[in-house]
Design an enzyme around this catalytic site. Structure first.
Site, PDB file in Angstrom:
ATOM      1  N   TYR A   1      13.741  45.972  11.180  1.00 49.83           N
ATOM      2  CA  TYR A   1      12.727  45.029  10.711  1.00 49.83           C
ATOM      3  C   TYR A   1      12.430  43.993  11.794  1.00 49.83           C
ATOM      4  O   TYR A   1      11.268  43.699  12.097  1.00 49.83           O
ATOM      5  CB  TYR A   1      13.213  44.356   9.435  1.00 49.83           C
ATOM      6  CG  TYR A   1      12.239  43.356   8.848  1.00 49.83           C
ATOM      7  CD1 TYR A   1      11.132  43.786   8.118  1.00 49.83           C
ATOM      8  CD2 TYR A   1      12.425  41.992   9.024  1.00 49.83           C
ATOM      9  CE1 TYR A   1      10.235  42.878   7.585  1.00 49.83           C
ATOM     10  CE2 TYR A   1      11.536  41.073   8.488  1.00 49.83           C
ATOM     11  CZ  TYR A   1      10.443  41.512   7.774  1.00 49.83           C
ATOM     12  OH  TYR A   1       9.553  40.591   7.252  1.00 49.83           O
ATOM     13  N   ALA A   2      13.506  43.441  12.400  1.00 50.78           N
ATOM     14  CA  ALA A   2      13.325  42.421  13.434  1.00 50.78           C
ATOM     15  C   ALA A   2      12.550  42.978  14.620  1.00 50.78           C
ATOM     16  O   ALA A   2      11.642  42.322  15.153  1.00 50.78           O
ATOM     17  CB  ALA A   2      14.688  41.893  13.882  1.00 50.78           C
ATOM     18  N   ALA A   3      12.897  44.187  15.050  1.00 52.56           N
ATOM     19  CA  ALA A   3      12.210  44.782  16.192  1.00 52.56           C
ATOM     20  C   ALA A   3      10.734  45.021  15.889  1.00 52.56           C
ATOM     21  O   ALA A   3       9.858  44.782  16.727  1.00 52.56           O
ATOM     22  CB  ALA A   3      12.890  46.092  16.579  1.00 52.56           C
ATOM     23  N   SER A   4      10.450  45.488  14.678  1.00 55.36           N
ATOM     24  CA  SER A   4       9.056  45.765  14.312  1.00 55.36           C
ATOM     25  C   SER A   4       8.233  44.488  14.260  1.00 55.36           C
ATOM     26  O   SER A   4       7.066  44.473  14.658  1.00 55.36           O
ATOM     27  CB  SER A   4       8.994  46.504  12.973  1.00 55.36           C
ATOM     28  OG  SER A   4       9.334  45.659  11.888  1.00 55.36           O
ATOM     29  N   LYS A   5       8.832  43.407  13.774  1.00 55.47           N
ATOM     30  CA  LYS A   5       8.095  42.147  13.664  1.00 55.47           C
ATOM     31  C   LYS A   5       7.983  41.427  15.006  1.00 55.47           C
ATOM     32  O   LYS A   5       6.960  40.783  15.283  1.00 55.47           O
ATOM     33  CB  LYS A   5       8.763  41.247  12.622  1.00 55.47           C
ATOM     34  CG  LYS A   5       8.575  41.733  11.184  1.00 55.47           C
ATOM     35  CD  LYS A   5       7.110  41.749  10.775  1.00 55.47           C
ATOM     36  CE  LYS A   5       6.918  41.983   9.284  1.00 55.47           C
ATOM     37  NZ  LYS A   5       5.497  41.924   8.872  1.00 55.47           N
TER      38      LYS A   5
ATOM     39  N   ASN B   1      -1.469  41.691   6.599  1.00 60.06           N
ATOM     40  CA  ASN B   1      -0.257  41.268   5.916  1.00 60.06           C
ATOM     41  C   ASN B   1       0.585  42.446   5.417  1.00 60.06           C
ATOM     42  O   ASN B   1       1.761  42.259   5.083  1.00 60.06           O
ATOM     43  CB  ASN B   1      -0.645  40.373   4.730  1.00 60.06           C
ATOM     44  CG  ASN B   1       0.506  40.123   3.793  1.00 60.06           C
ATOM     45  OD1 ASN B   1       1.436  39.395   4.107  1.00 60.06           O
ATOM     46  ND2 ASN B   1       0.446  40.725   2.605  1.00 60.06           N
TER      47      ASN B   1
ATOM     48  N   SER C   1       7.129  37.600  11.068  1.00 63.38           N
ATOM     49  CA  SER C   1       8.303  37.082  10.370  1.00 63.38           C
ATOM     50  C   SER C   1       9.104  36.214  11.328  1.00 63.38           C
ATOM     51  O   SER C   1       9.060  36.424  12.553  1.00 63.38           O
ATOM     52  CB  SER C   1       9.179  38.225   9.853  1.00 63.38           C
ATOM     53  OG  SER C   1      10.398  37.738   9.318  1.00 63.38           O
TER      54      SER C   1
ATOM     55  N   VAL D   1      -2.447  51.930   5.937  1.00 61.23           N
ATOM     56  CA  VAL D   1      -2.606  51.271   7.231  1.00 61.23           C
ATOM     57  C   VAL D   1      -1.991  52.072   8.370  1.00 61.23           C
ATOM     58  O   VAL D   1      -2.225  51.757   9.545  1.00 61.23           O
ATOM     59  CB  VAL D   1      -2.009  49.844   7.221  1.00 61.23           C
ATOM     60  CG1 VAL D   1      -2.744  48.955   6.232  1.00 61.23           C
ATOM     61  CG2 VAL D   1      -0.508  49.860   6.950  1.00 61.23           C
TER      62      VAL D   1
END
Length: 261
Positions: free
Chosen positions: A166-170, A100, A152, A74
């Site tokens: 992870y938080a920034a990407s989501k 997903n 998320s 992806v």
């Protein structure tokens, strides 16, 4: 009672709908692929690992459903474009896409290797961008479609130390999805997001933690006292993709048992 049962007097039917699920080889992606197939959709499951994708296809076919596995990276625009074109060439159109595919990392901001930051954003954020870029083009040619992106509750809704990348990407996925929703609704394309909290997947287990130990931890940490089931998130995705959710545009449905309330 599932979200679908609450939102509608009858289950959504996707008979004849051509549906793509990325990250369909395990966890949420596999459960969602099975859910669409049970409602009559022809499901294309995509991801990096051919073996897990084929296992999902076998599970669908064992229940009498129709599915196909296609490997894809992806983060590679040519690969994603080829995936979408292959679906259109074979089936004539792409009706529904569930983006997903994702990855996870842990590390405080001051200590996180730059390579990890880049890797997480390439998969979680750029992967969704590239998927939508090519999916939207195909859906515009066909006169419409539905996209559901999996984000998320960690990100736009909740932050946890050690999960900054992870938080920034989501959070970026949520913002990107809402912007695309405004850009595409006039073309008959609906874009929405689901943001799960801890669900019954290996990702919700701490290193070395058993399922029983997780259950004890969730009783203390989550207002609902448990992790979510895969059936619950599948029901939410199917509802957002259904005709019954036709007025839901640019929404971010948080499924975390009240953790970010």
């Amino acid at each position: 009672m599932s979200v679908l049962e609450m939102m509608s007097n009858k289950p959504a039917s996707f008979t004849g709908r051509i549906t793509l699920v990325t990250g369909g080889g395990s966890g949420i992606g596999r459960a969602v692929a099975l859910g669409f197939a049970r409602e009559g959709a022809t499901v294309i499951v995509a991801g990096r690992g051919h073996g897990p994708l084929e296992e999902t296809v076998k599970l669908i076919e064992a229940e009498g459903g129709r599915a196909e596995a296609i490997t894809v990276d992806v983060t590679d625009t040519a690969d994603v474009a080829s995936l979408v074109q292959r679906i259109v060439d074979r089936h004539g159109r792409l009706d529904i896409a569930v983006n997903n595919a994702g990855t996870f990392t842990f590390g405080e901001v001051a200590d996180l290797p730059e390579s990890e930051w880049t890797r997480v954003f390439e998969v979680n954020t750029t992967g969704v961008f590239l998927a939508m870029k090519h999916q939207i083009a195909a859906m515009r040619q066909a006169g419409g479609g539905v996209i559901v992106n999996v984000s998320s509750n960690i990100g736009a809704h909740k932050r946890i130390p050690g999960l900054g990348a992870y938080a920034a990407s989501k959070a970026a996925v949520t913002a990107l999805s809402r912007t695309a929703a405004l850009e595409c609704v006039g073309d008959g394309i609906r874009v929405n997001t689901v943001s799960p909290g801890p669900h019954d997947t290996p990702m919700s287990l701490h290193p070395g933690e058993s399922v029983a130990e997780r259950a004890v931890r969730m009783k203390e940490q989550n207002p609902a006292g448990r992790v979510g089931s895969l059936d619950e998130i599948t029901s939410a995705v199917l509802w957002l993709a259904s005709d019954g959710a036709g007025f839901a545009v640019g929404q971010d449905l948080v499924l975390d048992g009240g953790a970010s309330a």
